[in-house]
Every structure is written in C-alpha cells, then in structure tokens.
Design a protein around this motif. Structure first.
Motif, PDB file in Angstrom:
ATOM      1  N   GLU A 187      -5.542  42.077 -62.992  1.00 59.33           N
ATOM      2  CA  GLU A 187      -6.646  41.408 -62.244  1.00 59.33           C
ATOM      3  C   GLU A 187      -7.839  42.204 -62.712  1.00 59.33           C
ATOM      4  N   THR A 188      -7.663  43.755 -62.728  1.00 61.43           N
ATOM      5  CA  THR A 188      -9.036  44.465 -63.130  1.00 61.43           C
ATOM      6  C   THR A 188      -9.133  44.279 -64.724  1.00 61.43           C
ATOM      7  N   ARG A 191     -11.203  41.268 -65.156  1.00 56.75           N
ATOM      8  CA  ARG A 191     -12.415  41.400 -64.418  1.00 56.75           C
ATOM      9  C   ARG A 191     -13.472  42.132 -65.685  1.00 56.75           C
ATOM     10  N   ARG A 192     -12.954  43.538 -65.929  1.00 55.06           N
ATOM     11  CA  ARG A 192     -13.741  44.269 -66.380  1.00 55.06           C
ATOM     12  C   ARG A 192     -13.967  43.658 -67.882  1.00 55.06           C
ATOM     13  N   THR A 194     -14.184  40.493 -68.863  1.00 53.70           N
ATOM     14  CA  THR A 194     -15.029  39.458 -68.833  1.00 53.70           C
ATOM     15  C   THR A 194     -16.650  39.775 -68.533  1.00 53.70           C
ATOM     16  N   LEU A 195     -16.768  40.483 -67.452  1.00 56.17           N
ATOM     17  CA  LEU A 195     -17.969  41.138 -67.163  1.00 56.17           C
ATOM     18  C   LEU A 195     -18.515  41.688 -68.277  1.00 56.17           C
ATOM     19  N   PRO A 201     -18.535  37.120 -63.990  1.00 61.12           N
ATOM     20  CA  PRO A 201     -17.034  37.320 -63.342  1.00 61.12           C
ATOM     21  C   PRO A 201     -16.108  36.186 -63.975  1.00 61.12           C
ATOM     22  N   PRO A 202     -14.842  36.643 -63.984  1.00 54.16           N
ATOM     23  CA  PRO A 202     -13.768  35.421 -64.247  1.00 54.16           C
ATOM     24  C   PRO A 202     -13.786  34.409 -62.997  1.00 54.16           C
ATOM     25  N   ILE A 207      -8.183  33.856 -63.804  1.00 53.24           N
ATOM     26  CA  ILE A 207      -7.603  35.100 -63.323  1.00 53.24           C
ATOM     27  C   ILE A 207      -6.078  34.496 -63.293  1.00 53.24           C
TER      28      ILE A 207
END
Length: 284
Positions: A187-188, A191-192, A194-195, A201-202, A207
């Motif tokens: 999950e992290t 997110r990292r 994609t940002l 954010p995804p 996700i």
C-alpha cells in the motif's frame, strides 16, 4: 525525458526511469562527506565547497580582490614554489602551506583570518589532508566533465541489495552504523510511486489491483504504467517550466496575457511523456 545513451533500467521494466536513480544518487551524495584516507576525495563534491566558502574571497578568480597573487582555484598557481614553500605539495600534506595555515595556532598566521569569523572544522581539515595526500587533483565544473559510472562499493549485508544503487545507499548506512528502514508495504509503495511520478494519489481500484498482483514484476509494471500516464509529463514537466520561468501572463503591474504560452507548456509535457532524449530537447 532521458539523457542520451541512458542505460539505467528497473529490473523487469521496459522503461528507463533515470530520475528515480538520479534522485537516490543525489540523496546519497548530498549527505555531508566524512573523509577517510581509504576513500578517494572528490574535488567538486568535497574540496571546492570548502575552498569557495573560506578561501576564494581573497585567493580566488577575482583579480580585484585577490591577495598575495595566490589563486586556490587554479592548481598550477597553487602548487607553485613560493620562497621555498608551496601552498599545495601533492602527496605531502605536511609540507603544504595550506595545511599549516588552516591549523596555525597564531591568529596572525591562521587562515581564514579571525576577522572573517570562519574557521575550518576538524573534519574539513582532515578531508583537505586526505585530498593533498591523494595528489591534490582538481577537476573542472561538473557540467563539463564526461559522466563516469563508478564501481559500486562493497557492503556487508548483500542480501538487502537489489540494484547497484542500493550498494551506495547501504555502504553509507553501514559506515554510520545504521540499518535500512523496514521494507515498505505494498500500500505504501503504490502510494509513494504514484504521488512521485504523477502528483496524484492512487485510486482505490488501482490499489486493489496492485495488491492482488503477486507477480515478481508487479512493481516494475506499476512503474511502467505510471510513466506511460499523461500525468507523468504534467508532474515532472512543471520543474522545467519553473526553471524556464514559464507563465501565462506577465503578472504584477504589467499583467499582459501571453496568448500562445500554453503551446510551449504542452510541448514540454509532450517531450517528457515521449521520453525524449535530453540533448535533443535542449537543441529544440
């Protein structure tokens, strides 16, 4: 965009996200360097900032403020024999006047002079000694030096290494007695990534799809998908537009609207999304 002849790749990925590797290198290289005799001292990275901040005001390229006809920005001038003394004696720091001056106890002899309010730290002096002992080599401005691929350093925990870049990061961590952070969760990671690559954010669907993908190439596939997104160029093109001082209008009291400015903005975004080589982009 990418540099010409860029061969960096993420394992399993068909794209060449060299910015990610460059960012990792910048982070590793930007940590203050603690010189050791066993490690080569880099002039541009280690020595030049110290000389520029403490010496060039009186012994630099500006002839109008130069004192004692001494230039520390020029190697030929710095190694000249002056009254049986030389500021730099390559290979011999104890015979180099530079070391004698930065360690002098007498305020009349010490450099930088006390009135400047500056004083070299023990780490900086140690680094200068190592540099002189290693030959006191100078190098030109980094922008005009051909890039060289360094040999990855040796590390103790080889099981943590997944790419050559990891060796540089881990080498520094081990030298400082530190360990890498625990592996990020899926999950992290999404997110990292994609940002960072799109500035967004995804989505929940993205996700879920990433978490359901158990393939060893799942992360490489994620990176490929993000690099193929039009948002990638929008996110990273803005940095170049900032450097180029892009604006839709003049702003302030002369707020003149530039009706066709958006054409250049879109060109920059298309160039990033097309993975255009940097040298071609500059020529265009």
């Amino acid at each position: 965009m990418r540099p010409a002849r860029d061969n960096f790749t993420i394992p399993g990925s068909s794209r060449r996200p060299w910015r990610l590797l460059l960012a990792a290198w910048i982070i590793a290289a930007s940590v203050p360097h603690l010189s050791a005799a066993s490690e080569p001292v880099d002039f541009n990275r280690d020595v030049l900032p110290v000389l520029s901040a403490n010496c060039f005001e009186c012994h630099g390229p500006d002839a109008g403020s130069r004192e004692a006809e001494l230039r520390l920005d020029d190697r030929d001038n710095a190694i000249l024999n002056r009254d049986e003394h030389a500021v730099l004696v390559p290979g011999e720091p104890d015979r180099s006047e530079l070391i004698a001056r930065v360690t002098a106890p007498d305020p009349l002899d010490v450099m930088p002079p006390p009135k400047s309010g500056e004083r070299l730290t023990p780490e900086q002096i140690r680094m200068l000694r190592d540099w002189i002992e290693q030959g006191a080599e100078y190098s030109g401005h980094w922008a005009f030096e051909p890039p060289r691929r360094p040999d990855p350093p040796g590390v103790r925990d080889t099981s943590w290494v997944q790419s050559p870049v990891d060796r540089f990061v881990l080498h520094r961590l081990e030298r400082e007695g530190m360990k890498p952070a625990p592996r990020a969760s899926s999950e992290t990671l999404i997110r990292r990534a994609t940002l960072d690559l799109t500035g967004l954010p995804p989505t929940p669907e993205e996700i879920e799809a990433f978490l359901a993908d158990s393939s060893p190439k799942a992360y490489a596939g994620l990176i490929d998908r993000l690099l193929a997104s039009p948002h990638y160029g929008e996110r990273w093109g803005r940095h170049w537009l900032d450097v180029a001082r892009y604006a839709d209008s003049g702003g302030f009291e002369t707020d003149i609207f530039f009706g066709h400015a958006w054409r250049y903005r879109d060109y920059v975004i298309r160039s990033f999304n097309a993975d255009k080589p940097y040298d071609r982009f500059i020529r265009e």
